[in-house]
Design a protein around this motif. Sequence first.
Motif, mmCIF file in Angstrom:
data_model
loop_
_atom_site.group_PDB
_atom_site.id
_atom_site.type_symbol
_atom_site.label_atom_id
_atom_site.label_comp_id
_atom_site.label_asym_id
_atom_site.label_seq_id
_atom_site.Cartn_x
_atom_site.Cartn_y
_atom_site.Cartn_z
ATOM 1 N N GLN A 113 0.829 -1.201 0.000
ATOM 2 C CA GLN A 113 0.000 0.000 0.000
ATOM 3 C C GLN A 113 0.869 1.260 0.000
ATOM 4 O O GLN A 113 0.561 2.237 -0.691
ATOM 5 C CB GLN A 113 -0.954 0.004 1.200
ATOM 6 C CG GLN A 113 -2.034 -1.047 1.119
ATOM 7 C CD GLN A 113 -2.784 -1.222 2.430
ATOM 8 O OE1 GLN A 113 -2.622 -0.448 3.368
ATOM 9 N NE2 GLN A 113 -3.605 -2.264 2.504
ATOM 10 N N ARG A 114 1.935 1.237 0.791
ATOM 11 C CA ARG A 114 2.838 2.391 0.841
ATOM 12 C C ARG A 114 3.556 2.592 -0.491
ATOM 13 O O ARG A 114 3.737 3.733 -0.929
ATOM 14 C CB ARG A 114 3.854 2.217 1.976
ATOM 15 C CG ARG A 114 3.203 2.338 3.362
ATOM 16 C CD ARG A 114 4.144 1.989 4.499
ATOM 17 N NE ARG A 114 5.370 2.771 4.472
ATOM 18 C CZ ARG A 114 6.559 2.307 4.858
ATOM 19 N NH1 ARG A 114 6.685 1.073 5.295
ATOM 20 N NH2 ARG A 114 7.619 3.072 4.814
ATOM 21 N N LEU A 115 3.956 1.493 -1.150
ATOM 22 C CA LEU A 115 4.579 1.596 -2.467
ATOM 23 C C LEU A 115 3.608 2.227 -3.465
ATOM 24 O O LEU A 115 3.969 3.141 -4.210
ATOM 25 C CB LEU A 115 5.005 0.210 -2.981
ATOM 26 C CG LEU A 115 6.206 -0.445 -2.318
ATOM 27 C CD1 LEU A 115 6.338 -1.887 -2.791
ATOM 28 C CD2 LEU A 115 7.491 0.333 -2.596
ATOM 29 N N GLN A 116 2.380 1.717 -3.461
ATOM 30 C CA GLN A 116 1.366 2.213 -4.388
ATOM 31 C C GLN A 116 1.076 3.694 -4.146
ATOM 32 O O GLN A 116 1.009 4.486 -5.078
ATOM 33 C CB GLN A 116 0.088 1.381 -4.277
ATOM 34 C CG GLN A 116 -0.944 1.709 -5.332
ATOM 35 C CD GLN A 116 -2.126 0.763 -5.296
ATOM 36 O OE1 GLN A 116 -2.340 0.037 -4.324
ATOM 37 N NE2 GLN A 116 -2.909 0.772 -6.354
ATOM 38 N N ALA A 117 0.937 4.068 -2.883
ATOM 39 C CA ALA A 117 0.654 5.461 -2.535
ATOM 40 C C ALA A 117 1.794 6.388 -2.967
ATOM 41 O O ALA A 117 1.560 7.534 -3.366
ATOM 42 C CB ALA A 117 0.405 5.597 -1.041
ATOM 43 N N VAL A 120 5.842 4.159 -6.476
ATOM 44 C CA VAL A 120 7.143 3.555 -6.781
ATOM 45 C C VAL A 120 7.022 2.039 -6.819
ATOM 46 O O VAL A 120 6.111 1.455 -6.221
ATOM 47 C CB VAL A 120 8.242 3.975 -5.767
ATOM 48 C CG1 VAL A 120 8.528 5.455 -5.843
ATOM 49 C CG2 VAL A 120 7.881 3.573 -4.361
ATOM 50 N N GLU A 121 7.949 1.422 -7.520
ATOM 51 C CA GLU A 121 7.994 -0.028 -7.632
ATOM 52 C C GLU A 121 8.844 -0.614 -6.507
ATOM 53 O O GLU A 121 9.788 0.025 -6.035
ATOM 54 C CB GLU A 121 8.590 -0.437 -8.988
ATOM 55 C CG GLU A 121 7.765 0.001 -10.182
ATOM 56 C CD GLU A 121 6.450 -0.746 -10.286
ATOM 57 O OE1 GLU A 121 6.423 -1.948 -9.974
ATOM 58 O OE2 GLU A 121 5.443 -0.111 -10.667
ATOM 59 N N ARG A 122 8.535 -1.833 -6.133
ATOM 60 C CA ARG A 122 9.264 -2.539 -5.085
ATOM 61 C C ARG A 122 10.758 -2.629 -5.373
ATOM 62 O O ARG A 122 11.586 -2.539 -4.470
ATOM 63 C CB ARG A 122 8.661 -3.938 -4.953
ATOM 64 C CG ARG A 122 9.333 -4.847 -3.976
ATOM 65 C CD ARG A 122 8.588 -6.165 -3.948
ATOM 66 N NE ARG A 122 9.258 -7.173 -3.158
ATOM 67 C CZ ARG A 122 8.907 -8.439 -3.146
ATOM 68 N NH1 ARG A 122 7.888 -8.859 -3.868
ATOM 69 N NH2 ARG A 122 9.564 -9.308 -2.414
ATOM 70 N N ASP A 123 11.117 -2.806 -6.653
ATOM 71 C CA ASP A 123 12.520 -2.989 -7.014
ATOM 72 C C ASP A 123 13.205 -1.709 -7.476
ATOM 73 O O ASP A 123 14.336 -1.750 -7.945
ATOM 74 C CB ASP A 123 12.640 -4.066 -8.094
ATOM 75 C CG ASP A 123 12.237 -5.435 -7.556
ATOM 76 O OD1 ASP A 123 12.610 -5.766 -6.405
ATOM 77 O OD2 ASP A 123 11.531 -6.170 -8.270
ATOM 78 N N ALA A 124 12.530 -0.563 -7.313
ATOM 79 C CA ALA A 124 13.149 0.710 -7.701
ATOM 80 C C ALA A 124 14.397 0.952 -6.861
ATOM 81 O O ALA A 124 14.431 0.647 -5.669
ATOM 82 C CB ALA A 124 12.158 1.855 -7.506
#
Length: 137
Positions: A113-117, A120-124
């Motif tokens: 949820q924090r990534l989406q908000a 950004v992507e998990r692997d950025a």
Amino acid sequence: MAGLQAGSPTPTALTVHSQSRILEVAFSDGAQFRIPFELMRIYSPSAEVQGHGPGQEILQTGKREVLIVELEPIGNYAVKPVFSDGHESGLFTWDYLYHLGANQASLWDNYQQRLQAAGVERDALMNAAGGQGCSSH
């Protein structure tokens, strides 16, 4: 969760599985957890990750392949992992490791949820100049 709470379960075994990137922890109450290194790294209790107060957390990305290269015991209450990205300032108390293990599903959901908000992507890759924080510590 700075220390060990009275009556809290304590680890009976800690095993670092480097190939699968998992810390396996067995506790005195019979609970056993397989905690991914990535989860430990993105939820490190250090000020570098958590900030110095509520709302100051620094979203960690690019940690999927992180390894634990050393696991240093801290007294009878914690361990200090040294991660392959250079991060080594988080003290993981027994209570905190239990929390991570017992709440993995909700912690992963919160992270997604924090990534989406943040968009950004998990692997950025993390921006060492500020941006999302410093990936070297």
